[in-house]
Design a protein around this motif. Structure first.
Motif, short mmCIF file in Angstrom:
data_model
loop_
_atom_site.label_atom_id
_atom_site.label_comp_id
_atom_site.label_asym_id
_atom_site.label_seq_id
_atom_site.Cartn_x
_atom_site.Cartn_y
_atom_site.Cartn_z
N TRP A 140 0.86 -1.19 0.00
CA TRP A 140 0.00 0.00 0.00
C TRP A 140 0.89 1.23 0.00
CZ3 TRP A 140 -1.01 -4.37 2.84
CH2 TRP A 140 -2.25 -4.99 2.66
N VAL B 198 -1.30 -1.08 -4.23
CA VAL B 198 -2.50 -0.28 -4.00
C VAL B 198 -2.08 1.16 -3.75
CG1 VAL B 198 -4.64 -0.07 -2.70
CG2 VAL B 198 -3.56 -2.32 -2.93
N VAL C 215 -3.05 4.79 -2.57
CA VAL C 215 -4.08 5.27 -1.64
C VAL C 215 -3.97 6.78 -1.45
CG1 VAL C 215 -5.12 4.98 0.63
CG2 VAL C 215 -3.94 3.05 -0.44
N ARG D 289 -4.09 -1.07 -8.27
CA ARG D 289 -5.41 -0.47 -8.17
C ARG D 289 -5.34 0.76 -7.29
NH1 ARG D 289 -6.24 -5.21 -4.92
NH2 ARG D 289 -6.72 -4.70 -2.75
N GLU E 176 -7.32 2.96 -4.30
CA GLU E 176 -8.34 2.91 -3.25
C GLU E 176 -8.29 4.20 -2.45
OE1 GLU E 176 -8.35 -0.47 -0.69
OE2 GLU E 176 -8.35 -1.93 -2.32
N SER F 145 -15.51 -4.66 1.50
CA SER F 145 -15.29 -3.31 0.99
C SER F 145 -15.60 -2.26 2.05
CB SER F 145 -16.14 -3.07 -0.26
OG SER F 145 -15.95 -1.77 -0.75
N ARG G 190 -13.30 -3.87 5.73
CA ARG G 190 -11.91 -4.29 5.62
C ARG G 190 -11.50 -5.19 6.80
NH1 ARG G 190 -11.75 0.99 3.35
NH2 ARG G 190 -11.01 0.96 1.19
N GLU H 214 -13.31 -7.03 -7.44
CA GLU H 214 -12.64 -5.86 -8.00
C GLU H 214 -12.35 -6.06 -9.49
OE1 GLU H 214 -11.21 -2.83 -6.47
OE2 GLU H 214 -12.92 -3.31 -5.20
#
Length: 685
Positions: free
Chosen positions: A87, A147, A149, A179, A181, A234, A237, A313
């Motif tokens: 992340w 990810v 963020v 992705r 988020e 979602s 978490r 996702e």
């Protein structure tokens, strides 16, 4: 309401992180700067907690915000899973609650991301150092998930233009790898309301076939659609698993198979998976199967839940077709510690791995016999059985990987590198173990070992993408070695030792060919790890190299930026200290910090340096001979000599030639070499 939410968020940041956020780099800054920086860093730490479930103290240790953070405020890593996650967080605080993620923020984050992917950890401040081992391990894994963020103390969604930039970035790195988020003000308020240390979770579900068990304790069971499970994850978490003894920070080996089933055969998902168990304080049920679970926690099936979300996702429509069995146990009326007993019991039932089934077949029994009788070696083919020392034999997994690398079809070595669980599936297992004998298997194992040893022993010779390739590409390079030496399995024993000795020379050449293939764009990507993501890219690299051999072209040279020796030579020629002092570019008293330039250096010095931060700090003195005043002992040193002394004191082998000017950095300005180069590039007045 927004003003109230900002006030609540600020209060929680103070309560949870005031004793953990490091502000030592801001000692001389005004109070309002310190306050703003604390809130931004605490917001980044809260983001780590929301995303991963780490404690506030652990989350604060993930914060790297300071000089030379390159647009990244925090990094969290789960490196232990088969599919690790990273992340990368950029936090924006706003006392008005209107923080946004704009184009400048995107460009800064993109710049930092590229440096991380290239392994340029020395470009970041030293707060990243404790994170590097896990981060490097995760980024070297071809199955890694990244990810991004944007963590915003605001409620504005990301603008279409910036969203387009994020989409382009995802497409460049591979949408299946990366992705985005965002975390908004509402997400942080939801986390605060649920509770940071002991979150309370309420869930809703539609279960049309609801049934119940009345004795000895009331329980409910039935089936629900998998997309409902995805919405649980979602929204909640890690809070969804507060009572679970396993925490699904990333995907595991089981999860990969679950995701595949959900995407390819969602209608059959119910048949292949055991379902999940949910404990709750109490449950309310409507006449039509509408359920509300108060104080709920998934205690068995956490991996399944995380996998369902991952699949959702990628393809929501597919996941919506799947159904899953769910047990709900309200704790009202149950004995004390009953929840703990259920949690432990449902998580300690051993599964049988596919490898275990293969260990029992006739092929493995024959190999075990031949290793013993023909080679006088050991072959460990059963789980739990100790693997013999390297000189005495090997285990079934090492043999399978080696045979996959030696197979003429490069997809087999790709699977051994990127899809290890697939080694045991019918389409791979019977290919690589088609006609194995102990001698061929043992030779394949020896070759792959020698390739790995050479890449490890020469690790300090390479930097940048070439270093990443050596870390990740053992199986690819081994496959190419087998292809270049097709007689490897049939040559006489008297010649076998000669071929093994030649491994180092050939591997060095193969690595150069592979780097040339990557840099040429032959695989439609310039990222090293990306070629291990898909068989198509992997095979394209193999074909490029083989065509190069057929063409008779000489082996390409590594680019200078990939050679540690060349970069050291350029640093030596830069004569950085003299250039800086002549230009008066660094004032006396300016603080510098040490940053290792290569992975072997990080391995050698990181633990020793972290024992006392003073070991990584020095002060600039206008002296062309010894310009560094080391905080650790108060002595004066040249940059290179100081690095050598650090190796000596750490009890490590001292590098023969090391340019300290590449390793000592002025925060927010770069290394001494960078500063000297910038002086040279300035037009003469």
């Amino acid at each position: 309401m927004k003003d109230l939410h900002v006030r609540q968020l600020e209060s929680e940041l103070d309560a949870q992180f005031s004793q953990f956020i490091d502000l030592t780099d801001l000692t001389d800054r005004p109070k309002h700067i310190k306050r703003s920086s604390f809130l931004s860093r605490a917001l980044a730490a809260l983001s780590v907690h929301v995303l991963t479930g780490m404690t506030p103290e652990q989350s604060a240790k993930c914060v790297i915000d300071s000089f030379d953070d390159w647009g990244i405020d925090a990094i969290a890593v789960d490196a232990d899973s088969e599919v690790p996650q990273v992340w990368i967080i950029q936090a924006k605080w706003s006392k008005e609650g209107n923080a946004t993620f704009d184009g400048n923020a995107l460009r800064a984050l993109e710049d930092g991301l590229r440096k991380l992917v290239r392994g340029e950890y020395n470009r970041f401040n030293r707060r990243i150092d404790p994170l590097v081992p896990d981060l490097d391990s995760a980024l070297n894994n071809p199955r890694v998930k990244i990810v991004l963020v944007p963590a915003l103390a605001g409620d504005q969604i990301i603008s279409p233009n910036v969203q387009s930039g994020l989409t382009e970035l995802r497409n460049e790195f591979d949408p299946e790898v990366m992705r985005v988020e965002p975390l908004l003000l509402s997400d942080f308020i939801a986390a605060i309301r649920a509770g940071i240390h002991d979150p309370r979770v309420n869930l809703r579900a539609k279960m049309t076939d609801l049934r119940f068990l009345e004795e000895p304790y009331l329980a409910y069971f039935g089936n629900i659609s998998a997309d409902q499970i995805a919405s649980w994850y979602s929204g909640e978490r890690h809070r969804l698993f507060r009572r679970n003894i396993r925490h699904p920070l990333g995907l595991t080996k089981v999860n990969s198979g679950i995701v595949d089933t959900l995407l390819s055969e969602p209608e059959k998902f119910w048949y292949f998976h055991n379902g999940i168990t949910v404990l709750c304080d109490r449950m309310e049920a409507g006449l039509r199967g509408d359920l509300e679970l108060l104080g709920a926690s998934v205690v068995n099936g956490a991996q399944t839940v995380a996998s369902i979300h991952e699949a959702y996702e990628r393809n929501p429509a597919s996941v919506a077709k799947a159904r899953i069995s769910v047990r709900v146990i309200p704790l009202q009326g149950t004995p004390q510690n009953f929840d703990r007993r259920v949690t432990v019991a449902t998580n300690t039932q051993n599964g049988v791995a596919q490898q275990d089934f293969r260990a029992l077949d006739k092929i493995q029994a024959r190999l075990r016999y031949e290793f013993d009788v023909v080679l006088d070696l050991k072959y460990a083919n059963k789980r739990g059985e100790s693997v013999p020392d390297a000189s005495q034999g090997c285990g079934i997994l090492e043999a399978a990987v080696a045979l996959a690398c030696s197979h003429p079809n490069p997809e087999m070595s790709f699977r051994s590198n990127s899809e290890e669980r697939r080694i045991w599936s019918d389409d791979t297992y019977f290919e690589i173990f088609r006609h194995p004998d102990a001698r061929k298997t043992w030779r394949a194992v020896q070759v792959v070992r020698e390739v790995g040893i050479f890449l490890q022993d020469t690790q300090s010779d390479r930097e940048g993408k070439a270093a990443s390739l050596a870390d990740q590409g053992r199986n690819l390079i081994s496959h190419l070695f087998f292809q270049k030496n097709p007689e490897w399995s049939t040559i006489p024993d008297s010649e076998w030792g000669i071929l093994l000795v030649d491994v180092s020379v050939q591997v060095s050449e193969i690595l150069r060919w592979v780097m040339a293939a990557i840099d040429s764009g032959a695989a439609e990507t310039l990222q090293v790890w990306s070629i291990f993501r898909t068989a198509r890219r992997y095979v394209a690299i193999v074909e490029f190299v083989k065509q190069g051999w057929v063409s008779g072209r000489p082996t390409p040279e590594l680019a200078p930026d990939y050679k540690a020796e060349e970069r050291e030579r350029r640093a030596r020629q830069a004569n950085a200290v003299t250039v800086i002092i002549d230009a008066g570019a660094i004032e006396e008293g300016v603080h510098l910090e040490f940053r290792p330039a290569t992975k072997p250096e990080r391995k050698a010095l990181s633990a020793w340096v972290s024992e006392d931060p003073r070991r990584s700090r020095a002060t600039w003195v206008d002296d062309k001979t010894n310009p560094l005043l080391w905080e650790w002992d108060g002595g004066r040193y040249s940059p290179s000599r100081l690095v050598q002394v650090m190796f000596e004191l750490a009890g490590k082998d001292v590098p023969k030639a090391v340019q300290g000017t590449r390793r000592w950095f002025v925060p927010d300005r770069g290394s001494l070499v960078d500063i000297a180069d910038s002086i040279r590039s300035e037009p003469e007045g």
